[in-house]
Design an enzyme around this catalytic site. Structure first.
Site, mmCIF file in Angstrom:
data_model
loop_
_atom_site.group_PDB
_atom_site.id
_atom_site.type_symbol
_atom_site.label_atom_id
_atom_site.label_comp_id
_atom_site.label_asym_id
_atom_site.label_seq_id
_atom_site.Cartn_x
_atom_site.Cartn_y
_atom_site.Cartn_z
ATOM 1 N N SER A 70 5.737 -6.532 -1.304
ATOM 2 C CA SER A 70 4.663 -6.935 -0.251
ATOM 3 C C SER A 70 5.329 -8.375 0.436
ATOM 4 O O SER A 70 4.930 -9.348 0.396
ATOM 5 C CB SER A 70 3.970 -6.938 0.574
ATOM 6 N N ALA A 71 5.611 -8.331 1.978
ATOM 7 C CA ALA A 71 5.999 -9.650 2.592
ATOM 8 C C ALA A 71 5.217 -10.506 2.806
ATOM 9 O O ALA A 71 5.472 -11.667 2.744
ATOM 10 C CB ALA A 71 6.658 -9.565 3.901
ATOM 11 N N HIS A 72 4.453 -9.866 3.657
ATOM 12 C CA HIS A 72 2.920 -10.648 4.117
ATOM 13 C C HIS A 72 2.145 -11.811 2.873
ATOM 14 O O HIS A 72 1.439 -12.117 3.403
ATOM 15 C CB HIS A 72 2.043 -10.166 4.803
ATOM 16 N N THR A 115 13.408 3.891 11.115
ATOM 17 C CA THR A 115 14.355 4.126 11.506
ATOM 18 C C THR A 115 13.951 2.690 10.675
ATOM 19 O O THR A 115 12.746 1.695 10.868
ATOM 20 C CB THR A 115 14.277 3.165 12.767
ATOM 21 N N GLN A 158 0.894 -9.537 -6.184
ATOM 22 C CA GLN A 158 0.249 -10.768 -6.371
ATOM 23 C C GLN A 158 1.433 -11.535 -7.160
ATOM 24 O O GLN A 158 1.359 -13.649 -6.770
ATOM 25 C CB GLN A 158 -1.498 -10.892 -7.232
ATOM 26 N N CYS A 168 -19.222 -7.206 1.656
ATOM 27 C CA CYS A 168 -18.693 -7.524 2.783
ATOM 28 C C CYS A 168 -17.995 -6.569 3.428
ATOM 29 O O CYS A 168 -17.509 -6.165 4.337
ATOM 30 C CB CYS A 168 -18.129 -8.803 3.512
ATOM 31 N N THR A 176 0.962 -1.301 0.140
ATOM 32 C CA THR A 176 -0.195 0.085 -0.127
ATOM 33 C C THR A 176 0.735 1.095 -0.202
ATOM 34 O O THR A 176 0.731 1.965 -1.073
ATOM 35 C CB THR A 176 -0.884 0.147 1.469
ATOM 36 N N ASN A 206 -5.173 -9.248 -7.946
ATOM 37 C CA ASN A 206 -5.443 -10.106 -6.913
ATOM 38 C C ASN A 206 -7.014 -10.874 -6.067
ATOM 39 O O ASN A 206 -7.216 -11.762 -4.919
ATOM 40 C CB ASN A 206 -5.490 -8.924 -5.020
HETATM 41 C C1 LIG Z 1 -2.214 -6.713 -1.032
HETATM 42 C C2 LIG Z 1 -2.010 -6.316 -1.660
HETATM 43 C C3 LIG Z 1 -1.337 -5.085 -2.076
HETATM 44 C C4 LIG Z 1 -2.018 -4.174 -0.308
HETATM 45 O O1 LIG Z 1 -0.064 -4.612 0.074
HETATM 46 P P1 LIG Z 1 0.268 -4.526 2.287
HETATM 47 O O2 LIG Z 1 1.591 -4.921 1.766
HETATM 48 O O3 LIG Z 1 -0.966 -5.267 2.301
HETATM 49 O O4 LIG Z 1 -0.409 -2.927 2.018
HETATM 50 C C5 LIG Z 1 -2.029 -4.215 -2.550
HETATM 51 N N1 LIG Z 1 -1.494 -4.782 -4.052
HETATM 52 C C6 LIG Z 1 -2.025 -5.767 -4.313
HETATM 53 C C7 LIG Z 1 -1.690 -5.997 -5.927
HETATM 54 C C8 LIG Z 1 -1.876 -6.625 -3.112
HETATM 55 O O5 LIG Z 1 -2.599 -8.194 -3.501
#
Ligand SMILES: *Cc1c(COP(=O)(O)O)cnc(C)c1O
Length: 404
Positions: A201-203, A242, A181, A328, A74, A153
């Site tokens: 993104s890592a998660h 940091t 993704q 939702c 994000t 996504n």
């Molecule tokens: C999950 C996602 C984001 C947001 O990532 P975050 O690390 O949760 O902020 C942005 N773009 C896409 C395509 C995503 O799947």
């Protein structure tokens, strides 16, 4: 014992135990600030950050110096769009993106429109693909940025990024790609794709939440952004603050694992995904695949089950974590804007379920999910007068409904 199965890996993924293990020492004995250049604690942290930066860069075939750490995709999307808009304001004010981007891109573009920028939102075809010719035709002499996602996504459709990258390069326009993704799931090479800025993104790849990156090309062309945060000038001045060393170490390890296991994982998950899809279409009629039949992420399946409300489905199978294209997540009753953009009708959009398979799903779990889905759809359809009428051969479009 009630089973709980997680099959929503486009939303997030669990931290891989191997990732967690690498992170732990950086919360305790190795707690130094990577910016402390005057003692061993700082050096140790800095080394760890630079190792991770290399692991991350390697996965996308970039130079480690081109990786800017952020709090997640994000923030990377915001920094890319708003940062380019501000940095290149003298050059122009026009941005090209699509209607099916993640909210982080669409809402950044909307915010820029409020500040006086012009944004073109390209539509996609029925499978969710952007047409590179549409990109070319939308370019004006005021265009400063093209922002198009690698893989969606919701529906998993993979865009023709390399073709769009060629057009951007030919026209001398910066190209940002939200690859959140795609990275770690399919091969990504920033140069082959012709991408100048890239968010991930890592998660979403079995790393921790709260850490992401913006890839920023250093030469041919050199992409720059105006920073959003003022402060200590970390990350080459592009993102002060940091560095969260444990999260970065985890992000690095997550990327390293993906690099080694991506290919076999994609093979395994796409086979499980196809097994689920085949099982559903064999047992149920009036089910429709959303997104591209082949150009899609290996672990994604998005299906509309006609005459069944997605939300009712999710309530009916509450021991399985899935996602629906229904309302939702928003305050409105609007169904998924991504499905609507493909031309999926409101009813079918409300009937959609997204299956996001992941590293820790097993064949046994897939079979269990399949059974539960079939049983739940059949049960809900038995209670649906519309389904009954359709089965009796009544064309629902010709029915005159009473107003009250
Ligand atoms: C999950 C996602 C984001 C947001 O990532 P975050 O690390 O949760 O902020 C942005 N773009 C896409 C395509 C995503 O799947």
């Amino acid at each position: 014992m009630k089973r709980h199965i997680y099959m929503d890996s486009h939303s997030t993924t669990p931290v891989d135990p191997r990732v967690l293990e690498t992170m732990l020492p950086y919360f305790t004995e190795k707690f130094g600030n990577a910016a402390s250049r005057n003692h061993a604690f700082g050096f140790e942290a800095e080394d760890a950050v630079e190792t991770a930066r290399k692991q991350i860069a390697q996965l996308i075939h970039a130079d480690p110096k081109e990786i800017i750490f952020t709090s997640g995709a994000t923030e990377s999307d915001n920094l890319a769009l708003k940062g380019v808009a501000e940095m290149y304001r003298e050059k122009g004010d026009h941005i090209i993106t699509t209607t099916t981007e993640h909210r982080a891109v669409i809402d950044s573009a909307k915010a820029l429109e409020k500040r006086g920028h012009a944004v073109t939102y390209l539509s996609v075809d029925k499978d969710g693909l952007v047409n590179p010719d549409d990109v070319r035709n939308a370019i004006t002499d005021k265009t400063i940025l093209i922002s198009i996602m690698l893989a969606n996504n919701e529906i998993g459709t993979i865009n023709p990024i390399a073709e769009i990258g060629k057009i951007a390069k030919e026209k001398g326009i910066l190209f940002h790609c939200d690859a959140t993704q795609g990275v770690g799931k399919i091969p990504v090479d920033v140069s082959a794709l012709g991408v100048d800025l890239m968010s991930f993104s890592a998660h979403k790849i079995y790393g921790p939440k709260g850490i992401g990156a913006l890839y920023l090309r250093r030469k041919a062309p050199r992409a720059r952004v105006t920073p959003m945060l003022d402060g200590g000038g970390h990350e080459r001045g592009f993102r002060s603050g940091t560095l969260p060393v444990p999260l970065i170490v985890g992000f690095g390890k997550a990327c390293e694992i993906c690099e080694h296991e991506m290919e076999s994982e994609a093979t395994r998950l796409s086979a499980l995904r196809d097994r689920l899809h085949a099982g559903i279409t064999k047992a149920l009629d009036e089910v429709y695949l959303n997104g591209h039949p082949t150009r899609r992420l290996p672990h994604n399946l998005n299906i509309s089950f006609a005459y069944v409300e997605g939300e009712a489905m999710l309530m009916g199978i509450n021991d399985i974590a899935l996602s629906s294209g229904s309302a939702c997540t928003s305050a409105t009753l609007e169904p998924s804007y991504v499905l609507r953009a493909l031309g999926v009708g409101s009813d079918l959009a409300h009937s959609s379920i997204r299956f996001g398979l992941g590293r820790f799903n097993t064949e046994e779990e897939v079979d269990y999910v399949l059974g539960r889905v079939i049983e739940t759809v059949n049960r809900l359809r038995e209670m649906s007068p519309l389904y009954e009428m359709a089965k009796e051969g009544i064309d629902l479009k010709t029915v005159q409904w009473a107003a009250n």
